[in-house]
Design a protein around this motif. Structure first.
Motif, PDB file in Angstrom:
ATOM      1  N   GLN A   2      56.840   3.937  -5.150  1.00 54.58           N
ATOM      2  CA  GLN A   2      56.504   3.192  -6.373  1.00 54.58           C
ATOM      3  C   GLN A   2      57.576   3.371  -7.446  1.00 54.58           C
ATOM      4  O   GLN A   2      57.629   2.602  -8.403  1.00 54.58           O
ATOM      5  N   GLN A  58      55.043   2.316   9.172  1.00 55.99           N
ATOM      6  CA  GLN A  58      54.629   3.291  10.193  1.00 55.99           C
ATOM      7  C   GLN A  58      55.720   3.555  11.236  1.00 55.99           C
ATOM      8  O   GLN A  58      55.950   4.693  11.633  1.00 55.99           O
ATOM      9  N   TRP A  62      46.680   7.577   0.442  1.00 51.52           N
ATOM     10  CA  TRP A  62      48.091   7.745   0.769  1.00 51.52           C
ATOM     11  C   TRP A  62      48.464   7.063   2.074  1.00 51.52           C
ATOM     12  O   TRP A  62      49.603   6.702   2.300  1.00 51.52           O
ATOM     13  N   GLU A  63      47.483   6.852   2.973  1.00 53.67           N
ATOM     14  CA  GLU A  63      47.881   6.254   4.249  1.00 53.67           C
ATOM     15  C   GLU A  63      47.586   4.761   4.328  1.00 53.67           C
ATOM     16  O   GLU A  63      48.083   4.093   5.201  1.00 53.67           O
ATOM     17  N   SER A  64      46.817   4.255   3.365  1.00 53.80           N
ATOM     18  CA  SER A  64      46.389   2.867   3.486  1.00 53.80           C
ATOM     19  C   SER A  64      47.558   1.888   3.456  1.00 53.80           C
ATOM     20  O   SER A  64      47.492   0.833   4.059  1.00 53.80           O
ATOM     21  N   ASP A  65      48.634   2.220   2.775  1.00 53.84           N
ATOM     22  CA  ASP A  65      49.750   1.288   2.680  1.00 53.84           C
ATOM     23  C   ASP A  65      50.910   1.645   3.602  1.00 53.84           C
ATOM     24  O   ASP A  65      51.977   1.061   3.512  1.00 53.84           O
ATOM     25  N   LEU A  66      50.685   2.616   4.469  1.00 54.25           N
ATOM     26  CA  LEU A  66      51.795   3.069   5.305  1.00 54.25           C
ATOM     27  C   LEU A  66      51.983   2.227   6.565  1.00 54.25           C
ATOM     28  O   LEU A  66      52.994   2.353   7.245  1.00 54.25           O
ATOM     29  N   THR A  67      51.001   1.364   6.860  1.00 52.84           N
ATOM     30  CA  THR A  67      51.083   0.579   8.087  1.00 52.84           C
ATOM     31  C   THR A  67      52.411  -0.173   8.192  1.00 52.84           C
ATOM     32  O   THR A  67      53.025  -0.216   9.253  1.00 52.84           O
ATOM     33  N   ALA A  68      52.856  -0.711   7.076  1.00 53.30           N
ATOM     34  CA  ALA A  68      54.091  -1.493   7.084  1.00 53.30           C
ATOM     35  C   ALA A  68      55.310  -0.654   7.470  1.00 53.30           C
ATOM     36  O   ALA A  68      56.240  -1.152   8.102  1.00 53.30           O
ATOM     37  N   GLN A 115      54.122   7.139  -0.591  1.00 56.72           N
ATOM     38  CA  GLN A 115      53.769   5.935  -1.335  1.00 56.72           C
ATOM     39  C   GLN A 115      54.087   6.085  -2.816  1.00 56.72           C
ATOM     40  O   GLN A 115      54.681   5.215  -3.427  1.00 56.72           O
TER      41      GLN A 115
END
Ligand SMILES: [Zn+2]
Ligand SMILES: [Zn+2]
Ligand SMILES: [Zn+2]
Ligand SMILES: [Zn+2]
Ligand SMILES: [Zn+2]
Ligand SMILES: [Zn+2]
Ligand SMILES: [Zn+2]
Lengths: 127, 166
Positions: free
Chosen positions: B122, B20, B12-18, B118
């Motif tokens: 989707q 953040q 769940w956090e791997s794609d949140l960088t963008a 996330q």
């Protein structure tokens, strides 16, 4: 009631003191149900008093008591964040008649000079 | 970095960088959930010996930028020793349960826990997407994609007027 020392007494369970506002559950040790003392964290993300979880590993095996994940003593990290947060929580002096409120880190110092502390009677040695 | 496999972020956090730094929390984010380095909510939180919590990416940056010396914590100047740093999964769980508004608010009125964001994006009708037709670079909200594909896209396939093949 007797004042709870921040250092003394073995085994060192959590801080059995009156928090005001009440202690949040995230700072409560799941073993002794008191405020975490010398908080450590497990890889599975659970917090315990250091002595409570070390005793549990010794007595009941290498498992986290909350979720049963495998847990060795060398995997415990000192949770200095939780420790600092807990020491800055407000607590009440438990001496009857005393209404003082202070950070947990100041409780020991207060108790040694609290005007309402029970002292043994010099004549009969009763508390 | 530490004795645990620190690099692995939860899915769940791997794609949140963008997103953040554009996350909108329902309740004001508590100070200790804010990374001292990047000032965003801590992603894949790691705790130092001085008891401060950083994103994995940020603490890794601090350690790599000063390989010869021991880096100092920006909050208390305490030395950050890599063998004292650990993956703070307790903090991670707390953060995953914080409520956020959809990053497409106010268009989208959804709110959910951070670990569900996330999944929502989707399917969020207001999420921006690029047209899936080869050659078309148009970007639109998901809810407008069907119409674009059917009617507006200059790259859509149309049945041939002569033979009726696409
Ligand atoms: Zn305990
Ligand atoms: Zn556990
Ligand atoms: Zn007192
Ligand atoms: Zn960061
Ligand atoms: Zn620090
Ligand atoms: Zn949405
Ligand atoms: Zn198109």
């Amino acid at each position: 009631s007797t004042p709870t020392s921040l250092q003394g007494g073995t085994p060192l369970q959590g801080y059995d003191v009156e928090f005001d506002p009440p202690l949040e559950s995230k700072y409560e040790c799941p073993i002794c149900l008191m405020a975490l003392r010398a908080a450590v964290q497990t890889p599975c993300g659970h917090r315990f008093c250091r002595s409570c979880i070390e005793k549990s590993i010794r007595d009941t095996g290498q498992r986290c008591p909350v979720d049963n994940e495998v847990l060795r003593e060398d995997q415990l990290f000192p949770d200095n964040f939780a420790k600092r947060e807990i020491l800055s929580l407000m607590v009440r002096c438990t001496n009857v008649g005393c209404t003082d409120k202070m950070e947990l880190r100041r409780l020991d110092g207060h108790v040694t000079k609290c005007e309402f502390a029970t002292v043994p009677c010099l004549l009969c040695q009763d508390a | 970095l530490s004795r645990q496999n620190s690099g692995v972020a939860g899915p769940w956090e791997s794609d949140l960088t963008a997103v953040q730094h554009s996350l909108k929390f329902v309740k004001k984010l508590e100070e200790h959930y804010v990374c001292p380095t990047c000032k965003g909510v801590v992603l894949n939180p790691h705790q130092t010996g001085c008891g401060h919590i950083f994103c994995y990416r940020c603490i890794q940056g601090l350690l790599e930028n000063s390989p010869a010396t021991t880096p100092a914590c920006p909050l208390d100047r305490g030395l950050i020793k890599s063998d004292e740093v650990f993956q703070d999964n307790c903090c991670k769980r707390e953060i995953s349960n914080l409520e956020v508004y959809c990053t497409n608010s106010p268009n989208c009125s959804h709110r959910m826990t951070l670990c569900r964001l996330q999944e929502h994006l989707q399917a969020c009708p207001f999420e921006s997407l690029q047209c899936s037709n080869a050659g078309c670079s148009e970007v639109m909200q998901r809810k407008d994609l069907q119409e674009h594909l059917r009617i507006n896209c200059s790259y859509r396939m149309e049945p041939c007027h002569y033979c009726k093949h696409p």
